[in-house]
Structures are given as structure tokens and as C-alpha cells.
Scaffold this active site. Structure first.
Site, PDB file in Angstrom:
ATOM      1  N   GLY A 233       0.796  -1.202  -0.026  1.00 56.84           N
ATOM      2  CA  GLY A 233      -0.014   0.170  -0.053  1.00 56.84           C
ATOM      3  C   GLY A 233       0.718   1.164   0.002  1.00 56.84           C
ATOM      4  O   GLY A 233       2.006   1.222  -0.332  1.00 56.84           O
ATOM      5  N   SER A 234       0.371   2.232   0.319  1.00 58.85           N
ATOM      6  CA  SER A 234       1.018   3.631   0.221  1.00 58.85           C
ATOM      7  C   SER A 234       0.369   4.715   0.739  1.00 58.85           C
ATOM      8  O   SER A 234      -1.016   4.662   0.655  1.00 58.85           O
ATOM      9  CB  SER A 234       1.640   4.057  -1.278  1.00 58.85           C
ATOM     10  OG  SER A 234       2.249   2.779  -1.797  1.00 58.85           O
ATOM     11  N   ASN A 235       1.071   5.873   0.962  1.00 58.60           N
ATOM     12  CA  ASN A 235       0.484   7.384   1.212  1.00 58.60           C
ATOM     13  C   ASN A 235       1.286   7.875   0.468  1.00 58.60           C
ATOM     14  O   ASN A 235       2.417   7.804   0.330  1.00 58.60           O
ATOM     15  CB  ASN A 235       0.472   7.751   2.899  1.00 58.60           C
ATOM     16  CG  ASN A 235      -0.081   6.766   3.778  1.00 58.60           C
ATOM     17  OD1 ASN A 235      -1.100   6.233   3.691  1.00 58.60           O
ATOM     18  ND2 ASN A 235       0.771   6.353   4.825  1.00 58.60           N
ATOM     19  N   ASN A 514      -4.815   4.766  -0.748  1.00 59.84           N
ATOM     20  CA  ASN A 514      -5.406   3.376  -1.100  1.00 59.84           C
ATOM     21  C   ASN A 514      -6.676   3.208  -1.335  1.00 59.84           C
ATOM     22  O   ASN A 514      -7.141   2.522  -1.490  1.00 59.84           O
ATOM     23  CB  ASN A 514      -4.485   2.299  -0.674  1.00 59.84           C
ATOM     24  CG  ASN A 514      -3.118   2.162  -0.464  1.00 59.84           C
ATOM     25  OD1 ASN A 514      -2.507   2.237   0.519  1.00 59.84           O
ATOM     26  ND2 ASN A 514      -2.406   2.530  -1.529  1.00 59.84           N
TER      27      ASN A 514
END
Length: 808
Positions: A233-235, A514
């Protein structure tokens, strides 16, 4: 760039390939590929052309991580079973150890037999690689092989592959196969096992009922939700001119990638004077920067809510299940015998052969994410939107040279190479961009209404925001018109028109954690085809935390001095490790704890005394997951048990989700619910049984062990609404960090002068325990500190740890 002072020195050094230390040799002539190492082993590679740049990258990447790279080439060449045995575990996709070596080999051998990568390489750009990509890959192979030749497989310092027969020189095809494997990994985890194990049912189809659509869809949703929670995932946050103090724009990149294996990120700066000057990180072994900045633009990617694949339900002949019906005519499936070499228990080599089946739509699969899709009265065929995508390489080489966010949009639209990511960017001019322009199945809303099966409708239209399960299409394969149509404006057949894909440019902020594109900025909600995600639906707590933190900082309402982002406040946004879940539910939970009758909760016949837990949580006023926080571990266990795999909106809130206020709802946890009390009691019981004090600091329980040293790691799971995501799991039988914050970078642009960048690579540059850069940045990350990046020639020359390697 100054190149005059040290040209003579570099020419002399180039004759021997020597390594030099110190600033006296800090101005290399670009006639030879040159690697300048600064603090924490970060290589700044300069060359006169793309081939030389690739050579420097390949040499430096192999020096740090040759075992990880060699293992990757073993996988994409379908040789894991031959060297490591068929029962060993492989990780071809986003997750850790998701299949067996044998299944992985069968999957990649089929791709080799079909010459998928070779046929893509034969095509002109943009379908095939641009000339600069070809040159860089050619150089990469030379650099990698040079390092291996200089070192020798038997002298590799990393014990993971020292002397291993599978460590060998590579070819350009190896690199492209690796790139292709990275591009298709969004579908590999879910569908690999089902494709290589697909076989029709033994009993006649008429004797076996077709699974109920609602039950099948529910199982797939649950399985996909669990996998998304345990995968990448990521921000990312881009802030424009209205949101920055002392600059024109800023970017925060915070990808949550695996800490082991082929998806490790690796940091570098790549420079060809007058052509490209880019700094950041790439997936190890891809000679370009995937997330980073150049002189004018900074960008990052986040995992998107687009399924990079779709299924087609084909009706089969009950007496001959390898025939299927299309437009009223029976078609014969194609089959191929796929064989791989396997090492037997006695060390001998034999061949395992399996018959794999395909339709006009793609390969047959009999499972998705472990959920059975029986080949009975119908079968399911897979179409992977990225199976014929090498365009991603052209995309990243283009981004490395972009001049502003509008050029970023043009690159994304022209290539449609991004495989399953959003792109968030900022530029020197003060603009902030969100763009979900990628390789997307051309399943428009109208096409979906016309062609979805009953199971497909349930999967495509479902909403499960906590786990960000993408809309998965299962289309009616009996009608050829239900195949993904070709769009004249798309970069490749079957892709959605890129102009229909959402983008937003603003001067305050845009971001993504996400969730779907809907709330890239809540002041300007986006609309888009359903295939790209949901809208007017609950957001994850991470999305809420990102939006609230950005909005409060820009408005100056977060309790910190001033307004707008600075490098200091951008760093605090992430490393404050604040939990949105604690903001919403901690006070109510403490009150509930204090009001439990006699302080006892009955859990599976055991009375759990929770009175000790009440003051522990009450004292945790900061709601953070910093290493010295006490009570945070107890709350994390309680919250995980309370969620029990559900989306946050499914919890017993007194105020339900309101699409008119999606950042603040739902809220007000109903602690009178038996589910809340039960989860709390179970959490207290679990910690006691594990011998963990209820007030243990996070540093006691969340650590990584490197070379015998335990290093505390701050942050926590995304379900808690913590931006600095850290997830623990089993690695080789031991608890470790399996994925989470990896390459973190913040970049600020000003009207003049070079970009100002800070970064930290959470697991450090090298996976080799004997490398000096095995734990150095991990310890930095543990302490919440950053590396001040060196970007200009003067900054590189000023490094007190400068070392220079010239490759002749």
C-alpha cells in the site's frame, strides 16, 4: 555541472577502475560511468549516455543486493524448483511466500513458452521499449555482470547465495522478464495457483451444481480483503503553492512495500548532464527512478483501487468440458504442455509436466485468491490488463525527465504503462497533481451493466473500503461482445480511454492512501467509471488521517506554529504516528473499561479482569505509535479483534457514515455493544497469555532483529489510521516486519535553487548482513530521523564520506 577540475584525475582513475575517497575527486568527467557514494551508501551515478548510466546502476545494485537480484532472475526464468526444490516457497507477487516453487515455475515457464516478453521487445515504442530504455538495460547487464566477474560467486560476502550455482551472469532478456514480472504482479497473487492447477471436474458437469453467486462473491471478497491488508500500500501527499511555507510546493512519498525479497526498493541518483538528473528509489533491478524527484517535479505512486485483471465466465460442454460456447458456436480450448525441471530428494533432476488450458479471453483459472472457481458447467478465463505491458518502463523513464505536472499527465496518458498505481506529483511552479491514469480494463459502466454475470455484479459493485478491495469484473464469456472493447484513444487494445480516467490539479493539496480517487481533495470530489473504484462510500481511517492532517496544517489549526508545510512539519505528519482510530474511540473505550461490572469480562468461559487496563489506556493521551508509547500495543490488539476483518464502517458507531461528511463519519463508538467489550477482554487476555505487560512500550514488542541486534520500529497497522504503516509477520519462522514504510521521501521546491529533499530507506540499502549499509538507515528510521539528500554536484562533493568508483 562543473566537470573541468577533475577530468584529468578521473581519466587516470578510469584506467584502473579505482575507488577514490574524499572531495578532491568530486568533479568527475562524464566520459566514464562513475559512482559517487555519499552517506548511508547512496550512489550518485553519472555518465555521458544511457548505457553508461545503466552500467553504473547495475554495478552498484549488484554490489548491495546481488543475492536478492539473482534469486529474482531464478524466479522469472522458472528455475526455482531445479535449484531450490519444488516444495519451497516463492513470492511472485506482492505478498510473502504465496505459492510453491513448482507453481511459480509453471506460471513463468508458460510466459516463456509463449514468448510474451520477446514479442513485446520486437514491437516499436510505445508498445516496445524506447531507445533510451534499451540502452540503459544494455548497460545494466554490463554493470551487473562486471560486479559478479570481479567478485566471483564463491566470494560473494552475502551468505544467502555465496557459491550458489544459480548466481550467474545475466542477459538483457533476464532484465525485461524481471520488469514484466513486476508489472503483472498485481494479478499473480490472486490467480497464479488457479491457472497452473486448472483442470475440469472429474464427474460429469450435469451432476454438479454451480456454486451460488452470493456465496462465491462473499468468499472472494473476504479473501481479497485479507490479502490487501497483508500486501503493499502507500500514502502520498502533494502540496501546492497555497499549502507551503517558504516554498512553491512539496511532496511526501510513503510507499508501503515488502521489507524482504524482489520488491525491496533501492535508492540512487542518475545523471546524464543535459539530459536527465533524477534522484529517488526504484524497485531493485529496474534502472530508472520509480519514486523521486528531478530538478522540477517530484512524484510518488500509491496502490490504486483498480483490479488489473478481469474474468470471463464461459459455458462448457457438459460432455466435453474443454469446449466452450461463444455466440452460439462451440470453440475448442487450446492446451499446452508446460514442463519445468525439478530437483528430487536424492539430488537428481526430473521434469514435471502439466497441461494448461486457455480460451480466446485468456488462461483458465480454477481459483481466485484461494477461493475455488470449479470448472463444472462453466469455467473462468483470466484476462490480465498488464500481460502485454512493457510500456511501464517508458512511463518511468518519461517521469524521470518531466518538467511539470502537466507533462506528467501527458506521459501517463500516452503510455498508460502504470500497472496498478495512482500518481501524485508536485512541481516547481506550485501545482499539485493527483492522477489515476493507468492500464485499466475497458469495462465502462455501460459495458458492466450489459455483461456482468450475477457473481460479477456482486463483486464489481461491492464496497469494502477498509481493505480497498477493487471492483472485480466477471463478464459473460458466451457473448464475444462482452470482451473488453478496443478504444481508439487508448494506448493498447482493451484499455480504458485514458481521458476518462480521473485527475486533479490544485494549488492547496491532493493525496491518496489507497482509497479510490473520490476524495483526492474533499473540496473537489472526483467522478470516474466504477471500474476504477467506489464513490460516496466510507473512507479508510488512513485516508481520513491524511486529509485531516493536510487540511489542519495548511489552515494552521493543528497546534503547531504557523501555517503551511515545512520540512519539519511534513516530517511530523508522518512520524507523529498518530492513530485516527484512537482519536475516534480511545476515550469511549476508557469509559467503557471503567464501567465494566466488577471489572470482569467473560471470554470463552474465562473471566478476564480488565481493571489494570483502564489506567494504561487513560494515560495514553498522545494516541501515537512512537517507540516509547505505552498502551498503544494493547489498543492495537483490541482494535484488530474488534474489526475482525470488517471495514471500519461495520463497527457499532452511534453516528453512521454520511457521504456529505466523509472525513468525520462514522464516529462515536457504541461501547455498550457486546462486541466492543468482548474484543477488549480478548485483547487483555491475549497480552497476558503472551507474557506482555499491558503498559509495555511499543519498543518492547515491535522490533526487527538484524545481525543479532533488536531494533525498535515505530508505526503500526493501517487499520488503526496510522500513516506510518508497519506490519509484522512470520519470515523464516521468526517475527519480522513484512511490509510497511520503505523508501520515504519529502521534497520541497522553491522559486529558485535546487530541490530540498529528505529521505530514509527504512530497511537500508543492502539485504547483505555483512554490508555496512545493512542496518544504518533502519536505525535512523527507528529514531525518527532523516537523511538530508545531496543532489547538486557541490552537495555531493561536500560529503565527508564521499567515495568514487569509476567504471572503465
Amino acid at each position: 555541472m562543473a566537470v573541468t577540475a577533475a577530468v584529468a584525475v578521473m581519466s587516470t582513475l578510469a584506467a584502473t577502475g579505482a575507488t577514490v575517497t574524499g572531495a578532491s575527486a568530486a568533479e568527475p568527467g562524464p566520459d566514464k560511468p562513475t559512482i559517487r557514494y555519499t552517506e548511508y551508501g547512496i550512489p550518485h551515478i553519472i555518465a555521458s549516455d544511457w548505457e553508461g548510466l545503466g552500467t553504473g546502476y547495475g554495478y552498484a545494485a549488484a554490489k548491495d543486493n546481488i543475492c536478492t537480484l539473482a534469486d529474482t532472475y531464478l524466479m522469472v526464468n522458472a528455475q526455482r524448483s531445479r535449484h531450490l526444490g519444488p516444495e519451497g516457497k516463492a513470492s511472485p507477487g506482492q505478498l510473502q511466500n504465496t505459492t510453491t516453487n513448482l507453481n511459480s515455475d509453471l506460471y513463468f515457464q508458460r510466459i516463456k513458452d509463449d514468448r510474451v516478453v520477446e514479442r513485446l521487445l520486437d514491437q516499436p515504442a510505445p508498445d516496445g521499449p524506447e531507445p533510451e530504455v534499451e540502452e540503459a538495460v544494455r548497460g545494466y547487464v554490463q554493470g551487473y555482470n562486471r560486479y559478479l566477474a570481479e567478485t566471483g560467486a564463491g566470494n560473494i560476502s552475502d551468505p544467502a547465495c555465496r557459491g550458489a550455482a544459480w548466481v550467474r551472469p545475466i542477459t538483457e532478456l533476464d532484465v525485461y522478464r524481471h520488469a514484466h514480472a513486476e508489472i503483472i504482479m498485481g494479478s499473480a497473487d490472486a490467480l497464479l495457483d488457479g491457472q497452473v492447477n486448472a483442470a475440469p471436474a472429474v464427474a460429469p458437469a450435469v451432476a454438479q451444481p454451480k456454486p451460488a453467486p452470493r456465496r462465491t462473491a462473499g468468499k472472494i471478497r473476504e479473501a481479497m480483503a485479507a490479502s490487501r491488508e497483508d500486501s503493499m500500500g502507500s500514502n502520498a501527499l502533494a502540496v501546492g503553492s497555497q499549502g507551503v511555507s517558504g516554498g512553491t510546493s512539496m511532496l511526501l512519498a510513503n510507499p508501503h512495500f515488502p521489507w524482504q525479497g524482489k520488491n525491496r526498493m533501492w535508492q540512487s541518483q542518475l545523471t546524464i548532464p543535459g539530459k536527465v538528473n533524477v534522484s529517488g528509489a526504484s524497485l531493485l533491478g529496474l534502472p530508472a527512478v520509480n519514486i523521486g524527484h528531478n530538478d522540477d517535479v517530484a512524484w510518488s505512486h500509491t496502490v490504486a483501487t483498480v483490479a488489473p485483471f478481469g474474468l470471463f465466465d464461459v459455458q462448457v460442454d457438459p460432455l466435453n468440458p474443454t469446449k466452450y460456447l461463444v455466440d452460439g458456436v462451440w470453440e475448442q480450448m487450446t492446451s499446452q504442455q508446460v514442463g519445468v525441471d525439478v530437483r528430487n530428494a536424492d539430488g537428481s533432476i526430473s521434469t514435471v509436466t502439466r497441461k494448461l488450458w486457455s480460451t480466446r479471453y485468456g488462461p483458465i483459472t480454477t481459483s481466485m485468491q484461494g477461493v475455488a472457481l470449479p470448472w463444472v458447467v462453466s469455467a473462468h478465463a483470466v484476462r490480465d490488463v498488464n500481460m502485454h505491458n512493457l510500456r511501464a518502463l517508458n512511463t518511468w523513464f518519461g517521469l524521470d525527465q518531466a518538467k511539470d505536472v502537466y507533462e506528467v499527465v501527458g506521459i501517463l496518458e500516452a503510455t498508460q504503462g502504470v500497472p496498478f498505481f495512482n500518481t501524485i506529483a508536485s512541481d516547481r511552479k506550485g501545482d499539485a497533481l493527483y492522477a489515476d491514469i493507468q492500464a485499466t480494463p475497458n469495462v465502462t459502466d455501460e459495458h458492466a451493466r450489459s455483461c456482468l454475470t450475477e457473481t460479477g455484479k456482486l463483486l464489481f459493485n461491492q464496497t469494502l473500503p477498509l481493505s480497498n478491495v477493487p471492483p472485480i469484473s466477471i463478464l459473460d464469456g458466451k457473448r464475444s461482445a462482452c470482451d473488453w472493447p478496443d478504444d481508439p484513444d487508448a494506448a493498447a487494445p482493451g484499455l480504458l480511454d485514458p481521458h476518462e480516467q480521473p485527475r486533479l490539479i490544485r494549488s492547496d493539496f491532493v493525496g491518496n492512501a489507497n482509497d479510490s480517487p473520490w476524495l483526492a481533495n474533499p473540496e473537489q470530489p472526483l467522478t470516474f467509471p466504477r471500474v476504477m473504484g467506489d464513490a460516496s462510500a466510507p473512507r479508510s481511517l488512513r485516508t481520513q488521517e491524511l486529509i485531516l492532517t493536510a487540511r489542519n496544517r495548511i489552515n494552521g489549526t493543528d497546534g503547531l506554529p504557523g501555517k503551511g508545510f515545512t520540512p519539519e512539519t511534513m516530517g511530523q505528519l508522518l512520524f507523529a504516528d498518530n492513530s485516527r482510530a484512537a482519536d475516534l474511540a480511545l476515550d469511549a473505550t476508557v469509559t467503557m473499561c471503567r464501567n465494566v461490572a466488577f471489572g470482569l469480562i467473560l471470554v470463552d468461559g474465562t473471566l478476564v479482569d480488565v481493571r489494570e487496563a483502564c489506567p494504561v489506556l487513560a494515560a495514553w493521551k498522545s494516541h501515537d505509535y512512537t517507540s516509547d508509547s505505552r498502551g498503544s500495543w494493547l489498543f492495537a490488539n483490541y482494535w484488530s479483534l474488534l474489526l475482525n476483518g470488517q471495514g471500519v464502517e461495520k463497527l457499532p458507531w452511534r453516528v453512521p457514515f454520511d457521504p456529505k461528511d466523509p472525513v468525520h463519519t462514522p464516529n462515536s463508538l457504541d461501547t455498550g455493544s457486546s462486541a466492543v467489550r468482548d474484543a477488549f477482554g480478548r485483547a487483555v487476555l491475549a497480552l497476558r497469555r503472551a507474557g506482555t505487560a499491558l503498559d509495555a512500550p511499543l519498543s518492547d514488542v515491535q522490533t526487527v532483529t538484524r545481525a543479532g541486534e533488536r531494533i525498535p520500529i515505530h508505526g503500526s497497522i493501517g487499520q488503526l489510521g496510522v500513516l506510518n504503516v508497519i506490519t509484522r509477520g512470520q519470515v523464516d519462522g521468526e517475527m519480522d516486519i513484512v511490509f510497511g514504510s520503505s523508501f520515504i521521501q519529502q521534497v520541497r521546491f522553491t522559486a529558485e535553487g535546487p530541490p530540498q529533499a529528505l529521505s530514509v530507506l527504512a530497511y537500508s540499502q543492502s539485504a547483505n548482513p555483512n554490508s555496512p549499509h545493512f542496518t544504518d538507515q533502519t536505525k535512523l528510521f527507528s529514531a525518527g530521523r532523516w537523511v538530508t539528500n545531496r543532489f547538486t554536484e557541490e552537495q555531493i562533493a561536500a560529503s565527508p564520506e564521499l567515495q568514487i568508483k569509476v567504471l572503465d
